[in-house]
Design a protein around this motif. Structure first.
Motif, mmCIF file in Angstrom:
data_model
loop_
_atom_site.group_PDB
_atom_site.id
_atom_site.type_symbol
_atom_site.label_atom_id
_atom_site.label_comp_id
_atom_site.label_asym_id
_atom_site.label_seq_id
_atom_site.Cartn_x
_atom_site.Cartn_y
_atom_site.Cartn_z
ATOM 1 N N ALA A 286 -5.448 40.006 -84.956
ATOM 2 C CA ALA A 286 -5.707 40.735 -83.718
ATOM 3 C C ALA A 286 -7.004 41.527 -83.788
ATOM 4 N N ALA A 287 -7.611 41.605 -84.983
ATOM 5 C CA ALA A 287 -8.918 42.238 -85.111
ATOM 6 C C ALA A 287 -10.048 41.301 -84.706
ATOM 7 N N SER A 289 -12.628 39.440 -82.637
ATOM 8 C CA SER A 289 -13.221 39.889 -81.377
ATOM 9 C C SER A 289 -12.964 38.910 -80.236
ATOM 10 N N ARG A 292 -9.373 39.338 -79.069
ATOM 11 C CA ARG A 292 -9.214 40.570 -78.296
ATOM 12 C C ARG A 292 -9.790 40.411 -76.890
ATOM 13 N N ASP A 293 -10.910 39.726 -76.789
ATOM 14 C CA ASP A 293 -11.486 39.466 -75.461
ATOM 15 C C ASP A 293 -10.570 38.562 -74.639
ATOM 16 N N ALA A 295 -7.307 38.324 -74.913
ATOM 17 C CA ALA A 295 -6.140 39.105 -74.504
ATOM 18 C C ALA A 295 -6.471 39.993 -73.309
ATOM 19 N N LEU A 308 -3.328 47.172 -77.440
ATOM 20 C CA LEU A 308 -3.880 46.671 -78.694
ATOM 21 C C LEU A 308 -3.878 47.782 -79.737
ATOM 22 N N LEU A 311 -8.268 48.855 -84.813
ATOM 23 C CA LEU A 311 -8.572 47.891 -85.872
ATOM 24 C C LEU A 311 -7.935 48.289 -87.202
ATOM 25 N N CYS A 314 -4.403 46.902 -87.569
ATOM 26 C CA CYS A 314 -4.140 45.475 -87.405
ATOM 27 C C CYS A 314 -3.638 44.856 -88.705
#
Length: 367
Positions: A286-287, A289, A292-293, A295, A308, A311, A314
């Motif tokens: 989940a770290a 990038s 994350r974008d 999501a 979220l 970091l 995670c």
């Protein structure tokens, strides 16, 4: 209430104190240098390192926090899933502290703790759609409360994080390799045709990343110039711009293939099991990038609150174990000292018992 969290499920030795007001202090020791030579975690080495590190970490945690074991209202420990030998080291410390202080023992499902860690410092709107992505797990969950989890989909073989780490090994990048793959691919337009998005022909919510890993291996085998001439050393500054354009393109394309596979499965879950109020993405991957974008885009399109973890939360950490342990202890739930470790691949039962009243336990061991 003051709770100690102990996390030793894989290769991070992490202990943390959490109170009703939130996290107080965490002490974590990494084993990256020990395992980097092998390109992955060696279970026997991991458990030996936990055994070497956990005592000094525990002493430093209490000393720096200005607290003592007798102040604990509960001891929470990751009981699984994970490496059996590593889990047993954490359980041994937890049980010893409980025997010495009278504090109740709370076993914590490591996977559930990852998802709830996203709610530290904020409220999770339920029902939530949870995506857990790590080196060992890729799962989709429906969460209706802090304790009500329904598994909707899981990886059938390799997890997303394993695909990243094995790709890094192919490219002569250090372990753990996911952060290097992310850094190399950042800012590069991916080739959507370079790698497949795996297991999408199956209309369900399960994952399979073994075929993607094979596709990357074939691509690297056919293009040996993609491998770095020299592996960066532990802690060495790494400039992604020094890698070849082909290497950076491969990393960007892998990031996209994984993220888009996750995106499609999330939309399927929303359509089949919604409505949801929020989307949680947790775990070490989940770290990443691009994930994350992705999501953020899914949450915006579907009108969901995006939750979220920072970091720092995670990867595996003691704070998430203490956080969930605090919630369980508040609800009066815990275990006796017969608590077992549950290795990866086995189902973790919901076998909590009602804890005795806090006032009835012994704060100081008998002299």
């Amino acid at each position: 209430m003051l709770v100690l969290g102990i996390e030793t499920s894989c290769d991070e030795t992490s202990l943390a104190l959490v109170s009703d007001d939130g996290p107080l202090l965490e002490k974590t020791a990494l084993q990256e240098e020990v395992h980097s030579l092998f390109g992955g975690v060696v279970p026997e080495l991991a458990s030996r390192e936990h055994l070497r590190l956990i005592g000094p970490l525990c002493e430093a945690l209490f000393s720096q926090a200005g607290r003592a074991p007798r102040d604990l209202d509960a001891v929470a420990v990751a009981r699984g899933p994970g490496l059996l030998g590593s889990l047993l080291v954490g359980l041994g410390l937890a049980k010893g502290l409980c025997l010495a202080t009278g504090a109740p023992l709370v076993g914590v499902n490591h996977l559930h703790a990852h998802l709830l860690a996203a709610g530290i410092g904020r409220t999770i709107p339920y029902p939530a759609l949870g995506l857990l992505v790590s080196g060992g797990h890729t799962q989709i969950w429906r969460m209706t409360s802090d304790f009500d989890f329904t598994l909707l989909g899981r990886t059938l073989d390799d997890a997303a994080g394993e695909a990243f780490d094995k790709t890094a090994k192919m490219l002569n990048l250090p372990y753990p390799g996911g952060r290097y793959i992310d850094a190399l691919g950042r800012g590069v337009e991916p080739d959507h045709r370079l790698f497949p998005r795996p297991h999408l022909a199956d209309p369900g919510l399960d994952f399979s990343f073994s075929g993607l890993k094979t596709a990357v291996a074939e691509h690297v085998r056919g293009n040996p110039g993609l491998r770095l001439a020299r592996m960066p050393g532990p802690g060495e500054d790494f400039d992604p711009a020094l890698a070849s354009p082909g290497t950076r393109l491969a990393c960007a394309s892998l990031n996209w293939a994984v993220a888009d596979t996750l995106r499609i499965k999330l939309f399927r879950a929303i359509q089949a099991f919604g409505p949801f109020s929020s989307l949680i993405v947790a775990g070490g991957v989940a770290a990443n990038s691009r994930i994350r974008d992705m999501a953020a885009a899914v949450a915006e399109r579907m009108g969901l609150a995006l939750v979220l973890p920072p970091l720092a939360l995670c990867s595996d950490n003691g704070t998430m174990i203490a956080h969930m342990g605090l919630k369980l202890a508040r609800a009066g739930l815990g275990h006796d000292l017969g608590l077992d470790a549950i290795p990866r691949g086995k189902k973790i039962p919901w076998d909590y018992r009602v804890l005795p009243l806090r006032e009835s336990r012994v704060k100081d061991p008998p002299g």
